[in-house]
Scaffold this motif. Structure first.
Motif, mmCIF file in Angstrom:
data_model
loop_
_atom_site.group_PDB
_atom_site.id
_atom_site.type_symbol
_atom_site.label_atom_id
_atom_site.label_comp_id
_atom_site.label_asym_id
_atom_site.label_seq_id
_atom_site.Cartn_x
_atom_site.Cartn_y
_atom_site.Cartn_z
ATOM 1 N N UNK B 70 13.094 -6.323 7.392
ATOM 2 C CA UNK B 70 13.892 -5.752 6.294
ATOM 3 C C UNK B 70 14.800 -4.625 6.780
ATOM 4 N N UNK B 71 14.471 -4.048 7.953
ATOM 5 C CA UNK B 71 15.309 -2.951 8.472
ATOM 6 C C UNK B 71 14.852 -1.609 7.996
ATOM 7 N N UNK B 72 13.976 -1.601 7.011
ATOM 8 C CA UNK B 72 13.541 -0.311 6.495
ATOM 9 C C UNK B 72 12.421 0.273 7.339
ATOM 10 N N UNK B 73 11.656 -0.616 7.948
ATOM 11 C CA UNK B 73 10.450 -0.144 8.619
ATOM 12 C C UNK B 73 10.455 -0.439 10.116
ATOM 13 N N UNK B 74 9.730 0.377 10.795
ATOM 14 C CA UNK B 74 9.563 0.202 12.217
ATOM 15 C C UNK B 74 8.085 0.407 12.494
ATOM 16 N N UNK B 75 7.464 -0.532 13.207
ATOM 17 C CA UNK B 75 6.033 -0.363 13.465
ATOM 18 C C UNK B 75 5.853 0.673 14.555
ATOM 19 N N UNK B 76 5.166 1.722 14.197
ATOM 20 C CA UNK B 76 4.962 2.780 15.165
ATOM 21 C C UNK B 76 3.779 2.441 16.057
ATOM 22 N N UNK B 77 2.733 1.890 15.425
ATOM 23 C CA UNK B 77 1.533 1.614 16.193
ATOM 24 C C UNK B 77 0.614 0.666 15.414
ATOM 25 N N UNK B 78 -0.108 -0.145 16.113
ATOM 26 C CA UNK B 78 -1.161 -0.946 15.486
ATOM 27 C C UNK B 78 -2.468 -0.218 15.638
ATOM 28 N N UNK B 79 -3.164 -0.024 14.513
ATOM 29 C CA UNK B 79 -4.394 0.761 14.554
ATOM 30 C C UNK B 79 -5.601 -0.166 14.619
ATOM 31 N N UNK B 80 -6.716 0.388 15.021
ATOM 32 C CA UNK B 80 -7.936 -0.401 15.133
ATOM 33 C C UNK B 80 -9.009 0.043 14.165
ATOM 34 N N UNK B 81 -8.969 1.301 13.791
ATOM 35 C CA UNK B 81 -10.026 1.815 12.926
ATOM 36 C C UNK B 81 -9.440 2.581 11.769
ATOM 37 N N UNK B 82 -10.210 2.582 10.692
ATOM 38 C CA UNK B 82 -9.769 3.316 9.507
ATOM 39 C C UNK B 82 -9.606 4.798 9.825
ATOM 40 N N UNK B 83 -10.481 5.309 10.663
ATOM 41 C CA UNK B 83 -10.466 6.738 10.961
ATOM 42 C C UNK B 83 -9.147 7.189 11.597
ATOM 43 N N UNK B 84 -8.530 6.219 12.263
ATOM 44 C CA UNK B 84 -7.283 6.588 12.943
ATOM 45 C C UNK B 84 -6.166 6.940 11.972
ATOM 46 N N UNK B 85 -6.270 6.381 10.774
ATOM 47 C CA UNK B 85 -5.165 6.541 9.822
ATOM 48 C C UNK B 85 -4.843 7.999 9.550
ATOM 49 N N UNK B 86 -5.913 8.711 9.176
ATOM 50 C CA UNK B 86 -5.657 10.094 8.791
ATOM 51 C C UNK B 86 -5.107 10.916 9.957
ATOM 52 N N UNK B 87 -5.677 10.633 11.120
ATOM 53 C CA UNK B 87 -5.215 11.376 12.289
ATOM 54 C C UNK B 87 -3.725 11.156 12.516
ATOM 55 N N UNK B 88 -3.338 9.897 12.318
ATOM 56 C CA UNK B 88 -1.925 9.559 12.481
ATOM 57 C C UNK B 88 -1.032 10.348 11.544
ATOM 58 N N UNK B 89 -1.486 10.425 10.284
ATOM 59 C CA UNK B 89 -0.691 11.179 9.309
ATOM 60 C C UNK B 89 -0.601 12.640 9.701
ATOM 61 N N UNK B 90 -1.740 13.175 10.138
ATOM 62 C CA UNK B 90 -1.772 14.589 10.503
ATOM 63 C C UNK B 90 -0.816 14.905 11.627
ATOM 64 N N UNK B 91 -0.782 13.967 12.571
ATOM 65 C CA UNK B 91 0.122 14.213 13.696
ATOM 66 C C UNK B 91 1.574 14.004 13.298
ATOM 67 N N UNK B 92 1.774 13.561 12.057
ATOM 68 C CA UNK B 92 3.144 13.392 11.568
ATOM 69 C C UNK B 92 3.848 12.225 12.236
ATOM 70 N N UNK B 93 3.092 11.293 12.820
ATOM 71 C CA UNK B 93 3.723 10.188 13.539
ATOM 72 C C UNK B 93 4.290 9.155 12.588
ATOM 73 N N UNK B 94 3.685 9.107 11.411
ATOM 74 C CA UNK B 94 4.060 7.997 10.543
ATOM 75 C C UNK B 94 4.199 8.437 9.097
ATOM 76 N N UNK B 95 5.004 7.677 8.355
ATOM 77 C CA UNK B 95 5.236 8.017 6.959
ATOM 78 C C UNK B 95 4.350 7.174 6.040
ATOM 79 N N UNK B 96 3.972 5.989 6.539
ATOM 80 C CA UNK B 96 3.184 5.095 5.688
ATOM 81 C C UNK B 96 2.267 4.232 6.561
ATOM 82 N N UNK B 97 1.101 3.931 6.004
ATOM 83 C CA UNK B 97 0.199 3.029 6.719
ATOM 84 C C UNK B 97 -0.134 1.840 5.819
ATOM 85 N N UNK B 98 -0.257 0.657 6.435
ATOM 86 C CA UNK B 98 -0.635 -0.539 5.663
ATOM 87 C C UNK B 98 -1.981 -1.037 6.187
#
Lengths: 311, 368, 245
Positions: B70-98
């Motif tokens: 769609x051009x709106x999104x860019x995959x920053x990283x593929x995660x393996x665990x739920x715990x990683x999500x929050x850490x990712x947000x904290x580090x400001x690496x990503x705007x949204x997680x699916x």
């Protein structure tokens, strides 16, 4: 007296003019005088005396609270449009366009008065020749004296019948001041009535007649010679080696009327004629050295101070 | 007439000799439009997102590809665990997680309700909302396609259509806004400063003591600024059209006339300010505080009027910019004619008349 | 006795323009020294160098015994300064202005309170003590400025175009204050372009185009030029090379 229909011979008539700003500041109180055609009339007084207020009323820029004023027979309130077309006015501070050149300023003012530089060039010729070399220069880049000359040209370009000049020589160096007065003399010969204000007392002698003005009151109106000769007290110029003590001591001298520093001397006005030797002896008794006493000619300043203290 | 001519000429000298101000006046519209156009934008491009794919099936892969395409999104990283999500947000690496659940493939095939989790960083709520909306729309469309041909249960889907600005481009919003601000600035602020400047340097005194009529002084001072304001209008419209693709659907003549009307209203305001102030500094402050700020904040340029408290909504009615922005949007975006903007035009005209009347009443033929 | 001010070949250049060109003079303690010149003759530039506000291009000078290159901070502590624009705050009262300047010069609180009383009483300004400075008459402002400029008892006080526009009596009261300060040993350095002011000075120097063209007592200068007033002296000095550049 119904003077609206009477042909007037006076260029400026001022009658019981009063003006106050706000509650306390009385700028003018009951000022009356007349200026004849072709006269060079000086308004002499310190800052805050009311000179600017008076000139602005005559230039139709302010309304008086009370009293009457006419310029060239026109009433300042009602006939302001006529007056504005026929007077030349130079305000106290430099009021030309600094970002316009000498030539552009002159052309601008000529045009808004419905005339051209050519038409009245003869009138400003004497002054303009001095400006000519700088005609492409911006007015803001001129020296103080040159600015005044340009302002005068702009005020003259429409051949006014009356010229109102508010402190044209303030802040201008002595050479330019002298030149400016020489120009005014020549203009007078061309039948232009000139009302000029100044805080410099020594300029009074260059006018035909002067009004001494202080705190909104006219102290005296006369020819400069008349004002000086009205100072009737014997006057001596005194100096010693200790100026400050001299002034104090002279004031305590019993025959002293007043003692004011005048340059290197102190002008001592006496209540009654006494021998200079008596003063010499008095000062010697006070241990003054280098005593010098000589008769002095009163100046406009002596007269002005005398009138001020009488108030 | 000759007097008038020289007066305007003199005014033009002032404007052209003050290079710095001139540069600001002509350069500011360009800078503002470009700034709003490129930097300050609500649109999402290449937002970095993280994906936690627990299903590891072809559907989740397809979906991810759709999002990227769609051009709106860019995959920053593929995660393996739920715990990683929050850490990712904290580090400001990503705007949204699916988060795709393990049973995704299975459930979809069986037509069972399925949840795909979208987690967004709502410290920036506007961006978060936009991201979620975009992502939901893409996912929704995919699921619909998958369900097609099967005996699908009754599905209700909302279909949104954005009129006049189908891609919700913010450029359509800020071009009229910037134009309004610039016209207000050039017209009101510059005239009020230009007139008070003559008071300040003392030339007003000389002009008053001359046979020039007050009206002539004012009109003479104002005309060059009308020209300047209209030149700015043309520049902004050209930038909007050629750089940002903003349409001008309505009549150009009508647009020009409306701009002129707004310029006159603003000039009248500027003159009114100058009749009440003695110094350039005060004139500038008043222009800024009383004209610029309301124009920016209360005109609907940045904040929608409908979402303001009632008191501010009422106040917004006396702000000329509000009506001008409405007119601009109507004429430029909807292409409507006079029949739809006559009311707003009339209001602006009335304001202009009022300000001119007040200025004339306030203008002194003497110094006090 | 060490002179209050000495200047030797003091020079200041701005690019190609020489504002002050090798001026040499001395001012003795307790002297009233007039520093005259037309606008743009270099008076202000010269005074700034002596004040420690501007670094000379070349030459030597000392003020109150301190060097103008190295000891500008010390100079500032030992001089007073009053400008034509009145360095008073218009929106503070007379009392507050005195308080403020007392504080700037580091006077102790007790001394400041004493000065307020002394100064206001000495000037006879009791009725204006709590009036905003902008509302008091010009003559009072001038006298107040001077009193404040010498409040910390400086050795030298610089007066930049002090009078002009005040009435003749006030002007003389002002000069009497100057005489008084000088008689107490303070050195007074006055710049002015009003020539009749210069008649009040003990000695005067006249600057023309960055140079000192004449330096002597007013009386001697008038004799030398066969003139009746300092104004004439000045005209004779400046007229020949008067030009607009």
């Amino acid at each position: 007296m119904n003077d609206t229909t009477m042909p007037t011979t006076q260029a400026i008539q001022v009658e019981s003019l009063s003006k106050r700003y706000g509650k306390n500041a009385q700028a003018l109180s009951q000022v009356s005088f007349e200026v004849g055609r072709g006269e060079l009339f000086g308004l002499i007084g310190p800052d805050g005396a009311g000179k600017t207020t008076l000139i602005r009323i005559l230039a139709t820029l302010l309304l008086a609270d009370e009293g009457q004023a006419r310029v060239n027979g026109w009433e300042v309130r009602r006939d302001y449009r006529k007056i504005r077309s026929h007077i030349g006015y130079m305000p106290g501070r430099f009021s030309l366009y600094q970002d316009l050149s000498v030539e552009e300023n002159l052309h601008f003012f000529a045009t808004i008065f419905g005339t051209t530089i050519k038409e009245n060039y003869e009138l400003i010729h004497d002054i303009y020749v001095q400006l000519e070399p700088f005609r492409k220069r911006k007015a803001g880049k001129l020296s103080g004296g040159m600015k005044q000359k340009l302002a005068l040209c702009c005020a003259l370009i429409h051949k006014p019948v009356v010229l109102l000049l508010d402190e044209p020589t303030t802040g201008v160096d002595p050479v330019s001041r002298q030149e400016f007065w020489e120009m005014l003399k020549r203009l007078k010969e061309k039948d232009i009535t000139i009302l000029v204000s100044t805080p410099y007392m020594d300029e009074a002698s260059l006018c035909d007649r002067v009004a001494l003005i202080q705190k909104g009151n006219i102290l005296s109106i006369d020819e400069p010679g008349g004002i000086v000769s009205a100072f009737d007290k014997p006057l001596l110029a005194v100096r010693t080696n200790d100026m400050y003590r001299l002034i104090q001591d002279l004031r305590e001298f019993e025959s002293a009327h007043s003692a004011f520093p005048f340059g290197e001397y102190v002008h001592l006005a006496l209540r009654n004629s006494i021998w200079p030797e008596a003063i010499h002896a008095y000062l010697a008794g006070k241990e003054h050295t280098g005593i010098e006493i000589k008769p002095a000619q009163a100046t406009i300043e002596d007269a002005f101070m005398e009138l001020m203290t009488q108030e | 007439m000759k007097q008038f001519g020289i007066f305007i000429r003199k005014e033009l000298y002032h404007i052209f000799r003050d290079r710095r101000t001139l540069l600001i006046l002509l350069g500011m519209p360009i800078v503002l439009v470009l700034l709003f156009g490129f930097a300050i934008t609500n649109e999402i491009d290449n937002a970095r997102i993280a994906v936690l794919d627990q299903s590891k099936g072809e559907m989740s892969q397809e979906l991810t590809q759709r999002l990227v395409a769609s051009g709106y999104f860019l995959i920053d990283e593929n995660l393996w665990e739920v715990a990683e999500i929050e850490q990712h947000f904290r580090e400001g690496k990503t705007k949204m997680a699916i988060v795709f659940p393990p049973e995704l493939q299975e459930n979809l095939r069986r037509n069972l309700p399925t949840q795909i989790q979208l987690i967004a960083d709502a410290t920036d709520p506007n961006t978060a909302t936009t991201l979620i909306n975009y992502a939901s729309a893409i996912i929704g469309q995919y699921i619909q396609e998958q369900a097609r041909g099967q005996a699908a249960p009754m599905q209700i889907t909302t279909e949104v259509k954005m009129l006049y600005n189908p891609r919700l481009k913010s450029v359509f919003m800020f071009v009229p806004g910037v134009m309004t601000v610039i016209l207000m600035l050039v017209s009101a602020m510059m005239t009020s400063i230009a007139i008070t400047r003559e008071k300040e340097i003392g030339t007003m005194e000389v002009l008053l003591a001359s046979p020039l009529r007050p009206a002539m002084i004012i009109i003479g001072k104002v005309i060059p600024y009308i020209l300047l304001a209209l030149a700015n209008t043309v520049v902004i419209l050209m930038l909007g059209t050629f750089v940002f693709g903003m349409p001008i659907k309505g009549s150009l003549l009508l647009l020009a006339l409306e701009c002129l009307l707004f310029v006159i209203t603003s000039l009248a305001l500027g003159i009114l300010i100058s009749t009440r102030t003695e110094s350039q500094q005060v004139a500038m402050l008043i222009s800024l505080m009383m004209l610029m700020l309301p124009t920016i904040l209360l005109s609907g340029f940045i904040f929608p009027i409908e979402s303001m408290p009632l008191a501010l909504q009422v106040i917004s009615n006396i702000i000329p910019a509000k009506w001008f922005i409405i007119i601009l949007k109507n004429v430029m975006l909807k292409g409507t004619g006079m029949e739809f903007v006559w009311k707003e035009s009339l209001i602006l005209g009335g304001m202009a008349l009022f300000f001119i009347g007040a200025s004339v009443r306030n203008f002194k033929i003497r110094l006090e | 006795m060490v002179p209050a001010i000495t200047a030797e070949k003091l020079t200041k250049k701005f690019g190609d323009f020489t504002a002050v060109n090798q001026i040499t003079f001395e001012v003795q303690k307790g002297e009233i020294f007039g520093f005259l010149g037309a606008n743009g003759a270099g008076k202000t530039t010269a005074m700034r160098m002596l004040n420690g506000l501007s670094r000379p291009t070349s030459g030597q000078a000392s003020v109150a015994g301190f060097d103008v290159y190295r000891e500008t901070e010390k100079i500032k502590k030992h001089i007073g300064y009053m400008s034509q624009k009145f360095s008073l705050y218009e929106d503070l009262t007379v009392r507050e202005n005195i308080q403020f300047y007392g504080g700037i010069y580091g006077l102790p609180g007790r001394e400041i309170r004493h000065q307020i009383k002394e100064l206001i009483g000495g000037l006879g300004m009791q009725e204006y003590a709590n009036t905003l400075v902008k509302a008091i008459p010009l003559g009072w402002k001038q006298k107040l400025s001077f009193s404040i400029a010498i409040m910390h008892r400086p050795e030298i006080v610089f007066l930049d175009e002090p009078t002009g526009g005040v009435d003749p009596i006030t002007r003389r009261q002002f000069w009497e204050m100057i005489y008084k300060a000088a008689s107490e040993g303070m050195t007074i350095f006055v710049t002015t372009h009003y020539m009749d002011e210069s008649e009040y000075c003990g000695r005067v120097s006249i600057m023309v185009d960055g140079r000192i063209a004449a330096l002597d007592t007013p009386r001697a200068l008038k004799e030398q030029f066969g003139a009746s007033s300092m104004n004439d002296v000045f005209l004779q000095l400046t007229r020949p090379n008067q030009k607009e550049s």
